[in-house]
Design a protein around this motif. Structure first.
Motif, mmCIF file in Angstrom:
data_model
loop_
_atom_site.group_PDB
_atom_site.id
_atom_site.type_symbol
_atom_site.label_atom_id
_atom_site.label_comp_id
_atom_site.label_asym_id
_atom_site.label_seq_id
_atom_site.Cartn_x
_atom_site.Cartn_y
_atom_site.Cartn_z
ATOM 1 N N ASP A 1 24.996 65.362 15.310
ATOM 2 C CA ASP A 1 25.938 65.439 16.667
ATOM 3 C C ASP A 1 24.607 66.435 17.089
ATOM 4 O OD1 ASP A 1 27.659 64.154 16.777
ATOM 5 O OD2 ASP A 1 28.776 65.441 15.524
ATOM 6 N N LYS B 1 21.389 64.610 18.192
ATOM 7 C CA LYS B 1 21.455 63.673 19.121
ATOM 8 C C LYS B 1 21.247 64.527 20.784
ATOM 9 C CE LYS B 1 25.731 61.962 19.315
ATOM 10 N NZ LYS B 1 27.057 60.913 19.668
ATOM 11 N N GLU C 1 31.578 56.687 18.317
ATOM 12 C CA GLU C 1 30.649 58.348 17.727
ATOM 13 C C GLU C 1 31.702 59.294 16.717
ATOM 14 O OE1 GLU C 1 29.393 61.414 19.608
ATOM 15 O OE2 GLU C 1 30.106 60.079 20.518
ATOM 16 N N ARG C 2 33.016 58.344 16.141
ATOM 17 C CA ARG C 2 33.027 58.848 14.490
ATOM 18 C C ARG C 2 32.183 57.292 13.078
ATOM 19 N NH1 ARG C 2 37.341 56.896 15.389
ATOM 20 N NH2 ARG C 2 38.048 56.546 17.356
ATOM 21 N N HIS D 1 33.139 54.727 23.363
ATOM 22 C CA HIS D 1 32.403 55.901 23.262
ATOM 23 C C HIS D 1 32.871 56.367 21.847
ATOM 24 C CE1 HIS D 1 29.404 58.946 23.549
ATOM 25 N NE2 HIS D 1 30.485 59.415 23.051
ATOM 26 N N GLU D 2 34.331 56.921 21.717
ATOM 27 C CA GLU D 2 35.033 57.581 20.523
ATOM 28 C C GLU D 2 34.530 56.782 19.529
ATOM 29 O OE1 GLU D 2 38.494 59.855 21.785
ATOM 30 O OE2 GLU D 2 38.632 58.478 22.928
ATOM 31 N N GLU E 1 29.144 56.664 13.913
ATOM 32 C CA GLU E 1 27.525 56.169 13.831
ATOM 33 C C GLU E 1 26.968 57.379 12.647
ATOM 34 O OE1 GLU E 1 27.067 57.842 17.793
ATOM 35 O OE2 GLU E 1 27.507 60.572 16.320
ATOM 36 N N HIS F 1 25.233 54.756 17.032
ATOM 37 C CA HIS F 1 25.608 54.632 18.288
ATOM 38 C C HIS F 1 25.760 53.617 18.940
ATOM 39 C CE1 HIS F 1 28.707 57.169 21.142
ATOM 40 N NE2 HIS F 1 28.006 56.130 22.132
#
Lengths: 220, 220
Positions: free
Chosen positions: B9, B12, B103-104, B99-100, B106, B80
DNA sequence: TGTAAAATTTAGTCTTGCCTAAATTATTTT
DNA sequence: AAAATAATTTAGGCAAGACTAAATTTTACA
């Protein structure tokens, strides 16, 4: 709140170890989770003191799931089995490859994601290995299968499920055509060593108990 | 070894904050990652002392990615964006919902999974928002888009990308039909407040700079 | 039944990654 | 240029979840 990945792994494993009715021991859990027994004791104490408690536990007596714990376990198992099914159907994974991938994904998908793949797959009841998929309301369906080892000469059945096979055995069974939904017939039985001769397609295979006890069929 | 979810994270985010050429500040990172600045300093020091170093860092000077760090960042970004594309195409997510979930996911998909979805999608170059997808060898393709705000009366273009919009704005743009791949024409320009009148389909919309600067087009 | 082996638990430690409070450095304003 | 403000770093702590070593309890067997 949603249990951590670690806790989800413990609950899933306790579910599987207690399916036979007896409590899961610290050592068994440690072995299955690749964690040292001392660490398992620590987590067990934590899970038992959550509110609501996720497991039932008394020192030296092993653990069982409470209804809250069982619900959480079935949620993870549903995720896992839906994911395996979906990876096989949509991305061409073979049934012996999907386990690890699902093992990681099961902890991070949303309930929305779960609903979407369940719908896309038309709400399947068994995963690629034939394992039953818990329902959306988190009940485990009744299992109507019999171990292949219980069949005798001239009995026929459809393979429903392969249970407890490692990657090597899965590949081997795949080569023999012994995969879920295949029709088989017992053409011979040896009472001495419990070997069964199984006709699958046009070929016959002689299988020992170590294999036939892992194949579950619907008797016809 | 594969970086932790946290580190992924950070990398990125540093990639995104340094796309403009200047280093990322502790404060900016803290804001974007929802973490306190003091914690960011700690992680920064760790990333700079990994071997090989993932970031370049001097006290009070902000951070930039090393080539190792950039590679790791592009790997996550590729995951992602492929995931967003794939969730939209195969599970009917709308482009403002994905998106969310991505996000997990990826952080946990395998390289095999990445290859499979890339192939299933026929190796797309842009995700549903229009963002460029890093290539399999982890290079970011050149961006040939222009901000809509740079267009003037009578110019036309195709929307390529919506950048930096929150969920509300994404839904709003969707309602106006301002989504990637849509053709648009500038029918009026107000030099005073920089408002643009945009024809999309048969309708005209007047858009302010706060919106037109987030829409990127390929000028025709 | 007593003892050895096995299983389990306790005690203390480590790493990751976050936090708050306080100190320091940089930047801006007057 | 000094003072005020903002940004950053240091120091000390905490929770999760693993580990090792040692103590304890249970089980098994002679």
């Amino acid at each position: 709140m949603k249990p951590s990945t670690s806790i989800q792994d413990y609950l899933k494993q306790i579910y599987e170890l207690t399916e036979n009715g007896s409590p899961a021991s610290t050592n068994d859990l440690a072995r299955e989770l690749n964690i040292k027994p001392a660490s398992v004791t620590g987590m067990i104490q934590k899970l038992a003191s959550e509110k609501p408690a996720l497991i039932e536990y008394q020192k030296h007596q092993g653990v069982t799931l409470t209804s809250a714990g069982k619900k959480a376990a079935l949620e993870v198992i549903r995720h896992h089995r839906l994911l395996e099914t979906w990876l096989v159907q949509t991305l061409g994974y073979s049934w012996d490859e999907v386990h690890e991938e699902a093992e990681r994904l099961e902890h991070v998908i949303s309930e929305d994601f779960e609903r979407r793949i369940a719908a896309a797959l038309d709400h399947p009841t068994r995963d690629p290995h034939g394992e039953l998929i818990p329902t959306a309301d988190l009940k485990m369906p009744l299992d109507d299968s019999t171990p292949l080892s219980a069949l005798r000469k001239n009995q026929t059945g459809k393979i429903l499920c392969i249970k407890g096979a490692d990657a090597d055995l899965l590949r081997h069974l795949d080569e023999l055509g012994l995969t879920p939904n295949t029709m088989i017939e017992v053409t011979d039985y040896s009472p001495f060593d419990h070997n069964l001769t199984i006709k699958v397609g046009k070929k016959n295979h002689v299988l020992g108990l170590s294999i036939t006890s892992k194949i579950f069929v619907e008797e016809k």
